[in-house]
Enzyme design. Structure first.
Site, short mmCIF file in Angstrom:
data_model
loop_
_atom_site.label_atom_id
_atom_site.label_comp_id
_atom_site.label_asym_id
_atom_site.label_seq_id
_atom_site.Cartn_x
_atom_site.Cartn_y
_atom_site.Cartn_z
N ARG A 30 35.49 36.08 89.68
CA ARG A 30 34.25 35.70 88.99
C ARG A 30 33.08 36.43 89.63
O ARG A 30 33.02 36.54 90.86
CB ARG A 30 34.01 34.19 89.11
N ASP A 31 32.16 36.92 88.79
CA ASP A 31 30.96 37.55 89.36
C ASP A 31 30.13 36.47 90.06
O ASP A 31 29.94 35.37 89.53
CB ASP A 31 30.14 38.24 88.27
N ILE A 32 29.62 36.80 91.22
CA ILE A 32 28.86 35.83 92.02
C ILE A 32 27.50 35.52 91.40
O ILE A 32 26.90 34.49 91.72
CB ILE A 32 28.70 36.37 93.47
N ASN A 87 28.96 49.95 84.74
CA ASN A 87 27.75 50.64 85.18
C ASN A 87 28.18 51.88 85.97
O ASN A 87 29.04 51.79 86.85
CB ASN A 87 26.90 49.72 86.05
N HIS A 100 34.59 49.05 88.74
CA HIS A 100 34.89 47.69 88.28
C HIS A 100 34.34 47.53 86.88
O HIS A 100 33.34 48.16 86.52
CB HIS A 100 34.26 46.64 89.20
#
Ligand code: AMP
Length: 115
Positions: A30-32, A87, A100
């Protein structure tokens, strides 16, 4: 040798984070700092590719594997629809130079493009 990336350190258990899915070559967390109701990161276990352009040139099968894992996670954590964002470069907002994919899902149809 450069320092291990934050994602390599997570994979190695040096930084706490729950690995929510993995294959032989890819893992997901999960992205923080979530930017959507569902915001996951799909990350190759290897740190040799800095961004998606390097990955596409060097190992297209691994890129395919990332997309397949993203699809499965979107089905598991949302309704199967998802936005996949890479990105590439600091001016695009990349801060971690270990390729990622951001998997965004959950009621995004009105939201902007950024991750
Ligand atoms: P990018 O800006 O595209 O390089 O994406 C890096 C992402 O990693 C950002 O969305 C961060 O919120 C996320 N991130 C940084 N540190 C952690 C961490 N320890 N656990 C989970 N996600 C993280």
């Amino acid at each position: 040798m450069s320092e291990p990336s934050i994602f390599t350190r997570i994979l190695n258990g040096e930084i706490p984070s729950e690995i929510i899915a993995q294959t032989d070559t890819v893992f997901a967390i999960r992205d923080i700092a979530p930017k959507a109701p569902v915001h996951l990161l799909v990350i190759p276990k290897t740190a040799r590719y800095r961004d998606v352009t390097e990955l596409a040139a060097g190992d297209p099968e691994l890129l395919s594997e990332m997309v397949a894992v993203a699809k499965d996670l979107a089905a598991e954590y949302s309704n199967g629809d998802f936005r996949l964002i890479f990105n590439a470069g600091p001016d695009a907002g990349q801060t971690v130079f270990h390729v990622h994919a951001h998997v965004l899902a959950g009621g995004l149809s009105e939201s902007s493009m950024g991750a």
